[in-house]
Design a protein around this motif. Structure first.
Motif, PDB file in Angstrom:
ATOM      1  N   HIS A 266       0.695  -1.263  -0.047  1.00 40.62           N
ATOM      2  CA  HIS A 266      -0.044   0.049  -0.075  1.00 40.62           C
ATOM      3  C   HIS A 266       0.649   1.220   0.052  1.00 40.62           C
ATOM      4  O   HIS A 266       0.343   2.180  -0.430  1.00 40.62           O
ATOM      5  CB  HIS A 266      -0.834   0.192   1.238  1.00 40.62           C
ATOM      6  N   CYS A 301      -2.062  -5.050  -6.224  1.00 35.82           N
ATOM      7  CA  CYS A 301      -2.781  -4.250  -5.125  1.00 35.82           C
ATOM      8  C   CYS A 301      -2.623  -2.868  -5.280  1.00 35.82           C
ATOM      9  O   CYS A 301      -2.656  -2.215  -6.194  1.00 35.82           O
ATOM     10  CB  CYS A 301      -2.571  -4.764  -3.905  1.00 35.82           C
ATOM     11  N   CYS A 302      -2.622  -2.235  -4.027  1.00 35.51           N
ATOM     12  CA  CYS A 302      -2.764  -0.759  -3.921  1.00 35.51           C
ATOM     13  C   CYS A 302      -1.401   0.004  -4.015  1.00 35.51           C
ATOM     14  O   CYS A 302      -1.210   1.252  -4.564  1.00 35.51           O
ATOM     15  CB  CYS A 302      -3.500  -0.243  -2.562  1.00 35.51           C
ATOM     16  N   PHE A 319      -5.959  -8.004  -4.627  1.00 34.03           N
ATOM     17  CA  PHE A 319      -5.982  -8.983  -3.716  1.00 34.03           C
ATOM     18  C   PHE A 319      -5.735 -10.345  -4.162  1.00 34.03           C
ATOM     19  O   PHE A 319      -4.650 -11.124  -3.922  1.00 34.03           O
ATOM     20  CB  PHE A 319      -6.785  -8.848  -2.579  1.00 34.03           C
ATOM     21  N   CYS A 340      -2.519  -6.303   3.186  1.00 33.36           N
ATOM     22  CA  CYS A 340      -3.116  -7.281   2.390  1.00 33.36           C
ATOM     23  C   CYS A 340      -2.188  -8.103   1.501  1.00 33.36           C
ATOM     24  O   CYS A 340      -2.477  -8.516   0.364  1.00 33.36           O
ATOM     25  CB  CYS A 340      -3.934  -6.347   1.244  1.00 33.36           C
ATOM     26  N   GLY A 450     -13.254  -1.476  -2.602  1.00 31.72           N
ATOM     27  CA  GLY A 450     -13.095  -2.588  -1.536  1.00 31.72           C
ATOM     28  C   GLY A 450     -12.622  -3.691  -2.357  1.00 31.72           C
ATOM     29  O   GLY A 450     -12.334  -3.818  -3.559  1.00 31.72           O
ATOM     30  N   CYS A 451     -12.105  -4.908  -1.568  1.00 36.40           N
ATOM     31  CA  CYS A 451     -11.370  -5.809  -1.969  1.00 36.40           C
ATOM     32  C   CYS A 451     -11.862  -6.854  -3.054  1.00 36.40           C
ATOM     33  O   CYS A 451     -13.146  -6.496  -3.251  1.00 36.40           O
ATOM     34  CB  CYS A 451     -10.860  -6.619  -0.766  1.00 36.40           C
ATOM     35  N   GLY A 480      -9.014   0.932  -5.043  1.00 38.19           N
ATOM     36  CA  GLY A 480      -8.454  -0.230  -4.672  1.00 38.19           C
ATOM     37  C   GLY A 480      -8.533  -1.357  -5.466  1.00 38.19           C
ATOM     38  O   GLY A 480      -8.316  -1.189  -6.771  1.00 38.19           O
ATOM     39  N   CYS A 481      -8.968  -2.514  -4.784  1.00 34.90           N
ATOM     40  CA  CYS A 481      -9.071  -3.790  -5.732  1.00 34.90           C
ATOM     41  C   CYS A 481     -10.619  -3.672  -6.720  1.00 34.90           C
ATOM     42  O   CYS A 481     -10.680  -4.473  -7.654  1.00 34.90           O
ATOM     43  CB  CYS A 481      -9.069  -4.826  -4.911  1.00 34.90           C
ATOM     44  N   MET A 559     -13.368  -7.637   2.331  1.00 38.67           N
ATOM     45  CA  MET A 559     -12.911  -8.911   3.093  1.00 38.67           C
ATOM     46  C   MET A 559     -12.187  -8.200   4.631  1.00 38.67           C
ATOM     47  O   MET A 559     -11.929  -8.690   5.512  1.00 38.67           O
ATOM     48  CB  MET A 559     -11.976  -9.859   2.647  1.00 38.67           C
ATOM     49  N   SER A 560     -11.466  -6.864   4.392  1.00 37.76           N
ATOM     50  CA  SER A 560     -10.623  -6.325   5.205  1.00 37.76           C
ATOM     51  C   SER A 560     -11.222  -5.360   6.070  1.00 37.76           C
ATOM     52  O   SER A 560     -12.354  -4.669   5.808  1.00 37.76           O
ATOM     53  CB  SER A 560      -9.405  -5.385   4.156  1.00 37.76           C
ATOM     54  N   LYS A 562     -10.067  -2.454   7.015  1.00 41.94           N
ATOM     55  CA  LYS A 562      -9.927  -1.458   6.292  1.00 41.94           C
ATOM     56  C   LYS A 562     -11.374  -1.050   5.586  1.00 41.94           C
ATOM     57  O   LYS A 562     -11.844   0.034   5.726  1.00 41.94           O
ATOM     58  CB  LYS A 562      -8.928  -1.399   5.400  1.00 41.94           C
TER      59      LYS A 562
END
Ligand code: SF4
Ligand code: MSK
Length: 668
Positions: A266, A301-302, A319, A340, A450-451, A480-481, A559-560, A562
């Motif tokens: 990240h 990822c990020c 992810f 992540c 989100g993921c 993000g994802c 899922m996170s 965050k």
């Protein structure tokens, strides 16, 4: 028997290249998160929020028909108390992650301002001045570094102030701020809210679910209008505010004849340094001396999103693609920082020739080489790591399976650029977008964030929801994802997605020159959605606060922890949010009611959990259409502008185009 064994042909990922690689991994008996997800079912009690392990008399699991009313932990805690406490702890953990990242960005800015980080400069002085103006740091006649130092010191206060409120609270619309004051959720600072959340959820402190969740809201707002927003802005100041940039996505970004260095996690600082050094002639020559044609930098990822947004560095996705990326056998070295990152990568790297390198002082992974990164000697560390990758290139084994799949994409949409593209540098505004929403050309706006998640067909729900929304004239801003899922599906191009967009949205996108899905950056950059919504409220014609806008947040595969913090700060800022999958608070009707009905009344936002993608869409459209109705906007009619489009006279078309400056510089 696993799910995939029970259902032959069951897809694990919606990405075809990922499926091919996973099939190959199965034949080679290499396990991934998908296999582990099949084998390891979630605990049915903890999964719903009904388990407390906040002291060693437990875990206490409150189950049974009357658990909500009669269930008690050993200490006497009720099910709503336990469920609310679990929720608040997730918010606190998510807030800590974003905000600790933000703190490091502040410290880097301070080190740059004090001349202690020679490898970095302030790249966006204009943004520094803008931020200084917002938080009241004087700029007139002052040196850039002096302003930067005061900005950094002012933001450090946002971590440790004991009274007062966060610097950026004043950035929100007045009415939104008033709601926060009224309900006692205005955050004082970041660290105090997190610490208080953990204290209040400790055994025997706060037991009232609504009161507990109030602290959850305050903590989440410290994340959104603190940690995330500070991180986004300082990253822009140091490395440049994003503007549209071309990139590529999916596993074909790895090159067979070049040294592949992959950044994952990240934090942008080390990845930015790698971007600076990979093209240095000595390193390229060194790579050639080992038989490679060059050095190829890619991401996951990020961290990938950060360098994609500013430099067009390609991404292999989000992810669930991290292990699959390594399975290509083409990753010579992967650097990981924080968040992540699957701990399985250490073992997986050993099965191939890949080297995994941990670069954060905060994270070590068994099986990885630890090369801690320090902004005081950044380039030196980056060169060392690139040399490690080059040295590893000759160890690469001939690929048994090679994936060429990759899609072009456009990233790099910041609030500043979106404003600019709607009118140019001097008269940039959100007027054209607000007008398009008012007229019903654009039905509403969805933040798709989100993921991606191995417990569903990974990235598949993102893809489905994205396509259905744009077909019905909803503009998407993604992070993000969510952006990774859309990018690796080929959806982040004006051409591909415009074929799918509804006629009203297509017309607006063509006039302004934008894709219907705007990639706004990493998950921490969800703060850009808050500032965009604030700018739209200030522009007029829609709601005068964030609440009440025809806008919804969706995180279909989250899922996170965050993501939980993000969902709550959106809800408390006035955006109804719908998460996919099962609810982590489903055990308690009372907690579910507070997070939906009560928050909707107080903040005009709510946090729902809904596993069925069709229902997610129905809820989103319902929120958007009801907001349109409450604002007395024209009723959205599907296809209305398509019919008009054929008949639209030139004067009307010119009027629409006049409002928006045609897009420049990225070739569409
Ligand atoms: Fe059980 Fe109460 Fe301890 Fe939680 S805090 S584990 S409910 S005794
Ligand atoms: S990486 S928090 S899986 S969005 Fe930001 Fe993706 Fe979710 Fe991590």
């Amino acid at each position: 028997m696993s799910e995939s064994e029970k259902t032959p042909g069951l897809k694990k990922s919606a990405n075809e290249a990922a499926q091919r690689i996973l099939q190959w991994a199965k034949e080679e008996s290499v396990g991934t998160c998908f296999d582990r997800a099949d084998k390891l079912k979630p605990c049915p009690i903890g999964h719903t929020g009904a388990c407390c392990k906040n002291c060693h008399m437990g875990p206490c699991r409150l189950t049974g028909k009357n658990a909500e009313e009669e269930g008690r932990g050993v200490c006497g805690a009720t099910l709503p108390t336990i469920t609310a406490r679990n929720m608040v702890r997730s918010i606190a953990a998510g807030t800590s992650a974003h905000s600790d990242h933000a703190r490091d960005m502040v410290l880097t800015l301070l080190a740059v301002a004090e001349g202690e980080a020679k490898d970095f400069q302030i790249k966006d002085v204009k943004k520094l001045h803008r931020v200084a103006g917002i938080i009241g740091v004087p700029t007139e006649g002052r040196e850039t570094n002096a302003i930067a130092k005061d900005v950094a010191l002012a933001f450090l206060e946002d971590f440790r102030r004991t009274k007062g409120e966060l610097n950026y609270i004043k950035r929100a619309p007045k009415k939104t701020q008033e709601r926060w004051k009224k309900w006692g959720v205005t955050p004082r600072c970041i660290d105090r809210e997190v610490v208080e959340a953990l204290h209040r959820t400790n055994i025997g402190v706060d037991a009232d679910p609504d009161h507990l969740l109030q602290q959850g809201v305050r903590t989440a707002l410290a994340d959104g209008w603190g940690g995330c927003m500070i991180s986004t802005d300082i990253t822009d100041i140091l490395f440049g505010t994003p503007e549209p940039v071309k990139a590529e996505a999916s596993f074909g970004i790895f090159k067979e004849d070049e040294v592949n260095v992959v950044v994952h996690g990240h934090e942008p600082t080390f990845a930015e340094t790698l971007v600076d050094v990979v093209g240095e002639p000595e390193l390229v020559e060194y790579a050639k001396s080992k038989g490679a044609k060059g050095i190829n930098l890619g991401g996951m990822c990020c961290t990938a999103n950060e360098v994609l947004m500013r430099h067009g560095i390609p991404t292999a996705g989000g992810f669930t693609n991290q292990e699959i990326g390594m399975l290509t056998g083409l990753v010579d070295l992967m650097t990981v920082d924080v968040q992540c990152i699957m701990p399985s990568l250490g073992e997986l790297a050993k099965k191939f020739h890949s080297t995994l390198v941990t670069t954060s002082q905060k994270a070590k992974i068994p099986g990885a080489v630890h090369v801690p990164f320090d902004e005081h000697n950044a380039k030196e560390t980056a060169r060392k790591i690139v040399r490690m990758a080059i040295d590893n290139f000759p160890n690469r084994k001939p690929a048994k399976l090679h994936e060429n799949q990759k899609f072009p994409m456009i990233g790099g949409f910041s609030e500043e650029y979106i404003q600019y593209m709607q009118g140019g540098r001097w008269r940039g505004s959100f007027r054209p977008l607000n007008d398009a929403i008012m007229a019903g050309r654009v039905r509403g706006v969805v933040g798709l964030a989100g993921c991606d998640n191995p417990r569903m067909v990974a990235t598949g729900v993102h893809r489905y929801i994205a396509m259905e929304l744009i077909k019905q004239d909803v503009l998407i801003v993604s992070t993000g994802c969510g952006s990774g899922a859309c990018g690796t599906a080929g959806y982040l191009t004006p051409e591909t997605a415009l074929e799918q967009a509804g006629p009203g949205l297509r017309e607006v996108c063509e006039a302004i020159g934008i894709p219907p899905i705007l990639h706004l950056g990493a998950c921490v950059d969800n703060s850009r959605i808050l500032t965009i919504a604030t700018a739209m409220a200030a522009e007029g014609g829609l709601s005068d606060e964030i609440g009440g806008m025809p806008a919804v947040g969706i995180a279909p595969e989250w899922m996170s922890e965050k993501a939980i913090a993000i969902g709550v700060y959106f809800a408390a800022s006035g955006v109804p949010v719908i998460f996919g999958g099962d609810s982590p608070v489903q055990a308690s009707k009372e907690v579910t009611r507070i997070m939906t009905d009560v928050w909707l009344e107080r903040f005009k936002g709510a946090l729902h959990f809904e596993p069925d993608p069709e229902k997610i869409l129905a809820m989103a459209f319902d929120y958007i259409d009801k907001a349109r109705e409450a604002l007395k906007l024209k009723k959205y009619e599907p296809g209305r502008f398509g019919a008009e489009r054929v008949l639209m006279d030139m004067a009307a078309r010119r009027e629409l185009e006049k409002q928006a400056k045609p897009h420049v510089g990225i070739g569409y």
